[in-house]
Write a protein that holds these residues in place. Sequence first.
Motif, short mmCIF file in Angstrom:
data_model
loop_
_atom_site.label_atom_id
_atom_site.label_comp_id
_atom_site.label_asym_id
_atom_site.label_seq_id
_atom_site.Cartn_x
_atom_site.Cartn_y
_atom_site.Cartn_z
N SER A 1 0.85 -1.20 -0.11
CA SER A 1 0.08 0.01 0.08
C SER A 1 0.82 1.22 0.00
O SER A 1 0.58 2.31 -0.69
N VAL A 2 1.97 1.05 0.70
CA VAL A 2 2.67 2.42 0.71
C VAL A 2 3.61 2.49 -0.24
O VAL A 2 3.78 3.57 -0.78
N ALA A 3 4.09 1.39 -1.06
CA ALA A 3 4.65 1.53 -2.36
C ALA A 3 3.73 2.16 -3.53
O ALA A 3 4.15 3.01 -4.21
N GLU A 4 2.55 1.77 -3.47
CA GLU A 4 1.52 2.24 -4.32
C GLU A 4 1.44 3.85 -4.23
O GLU A 4 1.31 4.50 -5.13
N THR A 5 1.37 4.29 -2.75
CA THR A 5 1.27 5.80 -2.47
C THR A 5 2.53 6.52 -3.32
O THR A 5 2.47 7.63 -3.73
N LEU A 6 3.51 5.83 -3.13
CA LEU A 6 4.68 6.37 -3.75
C LEU A 6 4.86 6.01 -5.23
O LEU A 6 5.78 6.82 -5.91
N GLY A 7 4.07 5.41 -5.85
CA GLY A 7 3.91 4.91 -7.15
C GLY A 7 5.19 4.09 -7.60
O GLY A 7 5.56 4.55 -8.72
N ARG A 8 5.44 3.09 -6.84
CA ARG A 8 6.64 2.35 -7.08
C ARG A 8 6.31 0.98 -7.22
O ARG A 8 5.20 0.54 -6.70
N ASP A 9 6.82 0.27 -8.16
CA ASP A 9 6.57 -1.18 -8.38
C ASP A 9 7.37 -2.03 -7.58
O ASP A 9 8.74 -1.73 -7.45
N LEU A 10 6.88 -2.95 -6.81
CA LEU A 10 7.58 -3.93 -5.97
C LEU A 10 7.96 -5.37 -6.61
O LEU A 10 8.41 -6.42 -6.04
N SER A 11 7.52 -5.44 -7.78
CA SER A 11 7.54 -6.69 -8.45
C SER A 11 9.03 -7.47 -8.48
O SER A 11 9.28 -8.68 -8.48
N ASP A 12 10.14 -6.60 -8.47
CA ASP A 12 11.26 -7.02 -8.25
C ASP A 12 12.19 -7.08 -6.79
O ASP A 12 13.21 -7.44 -6.90
N ILE A 13 11.36 -6.87 -5.82
CA ILE A 13 11.93 -6.55 -4.74
C ILE A 13 11.24 -7.87 -3.79
O ILE A 13 10.28 -7.76 -3.82
N ARG A 14 12.13 -8.43 -2.85
CA ARG A 14 11.64 -9.77 -2.14
C ARG A 14 10.94 -8.94 -0.96
O ARG A 14 11.31 -8.16 -0.46
N ILE A 15 9.61 -9.47 -0.56
CA ILE A 15 9.09 -9.22 0.60
C ILE A 15 8.90 -10.33 1.60
O ILE A 15 8.47 -11.40 1.07
N VAL A 16 9.38 -10.34 2.76
CA VAL A 16 9.02 -11.29 3.84
C VAL A 16 7.99 -10.81 4.86
O VAL A 16 8.00 -9.81 5.61
N ASP A 17 6.96 -11.67 4.62
CA ASP A 17 5.80 -11.15 5.24
C ASP A 17 6.02 -11.48 7.09
O ASP A 17 6.37 -12.30 7.36
N ALA A 18 5.66 -10.35 7.59
CA ALA A 18 5.72 -10.37 9.07
C ALA A 18 4.46 -9.53 9.98
O ALA A 18 4.06 -8.52 9.34
N ALA A 19 3.82 -10.10 10.90
CA ALA A 19 2.60 -9.36 10.94
C ALA A 19 2.75 -8.18 11.87
O ALA A 19 1.79 -7.40 11.61
N HIS A 20 3.68 -7.94 12.61
CA HIS A 20 3.88 -6.65 13.25
C HIS A 20 5.24 -6.41 13.27
O HIS A 20 6.00 -6.93 13.10
N SER A 21 5.57 -5.12 14.06
CA SER A 21 6.94 -4.58 14.18
C SER A 21 7.90 -5.35 14.82
O SER A 21 8.88 -5.76 14.40
N HIS A 22 7.37 -6.31 16.05
CA HIS A 22 8.09 -7.01 16.61
C HIS A 22 8.82 -8.11 16.00
O HIS A 22 9.92 -8.40 15.94
N ALA A 23 7.70 -8.63 15.25
CA ALA A 23 7.98 -9.74 14.27
C ALA A 23 8.96 -9.39 13.20
O ALA A 23 9.74 -10.23 12.65
N SER A 24 8.64 -8.27 12.52
CA SER A 24 9.60 -7.81 11.67
C SER A 24 11.07 -7.66 11.89
O SER A 24 11.72 -8.10 11.24
N ALA A 25 11.27 -7.23 13.31
CA ALA A 25 12.79 -6.97 13.83
C ALA A 25 13.19 -8.37 13.82
O ALA A 25 14.47 -8.57 13.46
N ALA A 26 12.60 -9.32 14.30
CA ALA A 26 13.03 -10.84 14.48
C ALA A 26 13.23 -11.32 13.02
O ALA A 26 14.28 -11.93 13.15
N ALA A 27 12.25 -11.32 12.30
CA ALA A 27 12.63 -11.78 11.15
C ALA A 27 13.73 -11.14 10.36
O ALA A 27 14.62 -11.76 9.31
#
Length: 323
Positions: A69-95
């Motif tokens: 959603s943030v990428a869309e706001t910025l008008g940027r394409d994420l198709s070439d960038i890897r995303i690792v899904d994490a539920a919240h900020s603590h999980a993001s930090a750990a992952a």
Amino acid sequence: MTVAMATSQPGSRPHDKYDRLVAAAQALQKLKVSVAHPCDTASLGAVFEAVDLGLIEPILVGPQARIKSVAETLGRDLSDIRIVDAAHSHASAAAAVDLVRSGQAEALMKGSLHTDELMGAVVRRDAGLRTARRISHCFIMDVPGHDRPLVITDAAINIAPTLEDKVHIVQNAIDLARALQVDPVRVAILSAMETVNPKVPSTIEAAALCKMADRGQITGGILDGPLALDNAIDLGAAKIKNIQSPVAGQATVLVVPDLEAGNMLAKSLTFLADADAAGIVLGARVPIILTSRADSTITRLASCAVASLFANTQRGKLAMPEV
């Protein structure tokens, strides 16, 4: 895209020191960066800025829907960038930390989570990125009118460092300066005066650090201290006080007595001297890029460039032992 195109704006002052850092990093292989929770336009925008200049190859870690959603706001394409899904900020930090531990990333970058959350994951004893070194922070300051970048440490992590802590803080800063191709690395141990005074503990610690460097307990740099700020960075001030030293007036690294002194010094340069302050955390298994929503574009890029230059010195070397 050239560095000048990315950083120069009409009416703005030149950033020659930072531009050189970015250009040097562009000549290296892209830094593989695990980005923890880039869930606002400032943090994700900083990632895209670094990608556009060829500085980093990011892995975005966080709630996938929010990141997209943030990428869309910025008008940027994420198709070439890897995303690792994490539920919240603590999980993001750990992952994000786990990606480094598994060798999939060689640097860590703070997104839109609190610094304490990210550093909490970094220093976990069971699954963090701790080493035998104490973790410390360095500001790399681009000060108008000063002919070289200044490394200030530690103004962000170690509140009241002991002498033992300062050994690690100094060594981390020397290693960083050498990665930035500073030669020789001149380190000023700062206090309020340039003489040893038993009533001022920071002067005694400064003298001890210098003797430890003489004995090879700190390597790679030339140390002197205690030095007051004026005679650490100004040759004229050093001459007036008749200080005979290979560091006085020429220091590249400024080691402050404590976090309060460092924070005030860095912010004084930022708000009174129009300096920019790129930031990086060292002492962990990989460099950690700490950016702020208030940072300018060139400051964010310089932080990435510094991390890339530091990581390049670590490639092919044995990592510091874990603890």
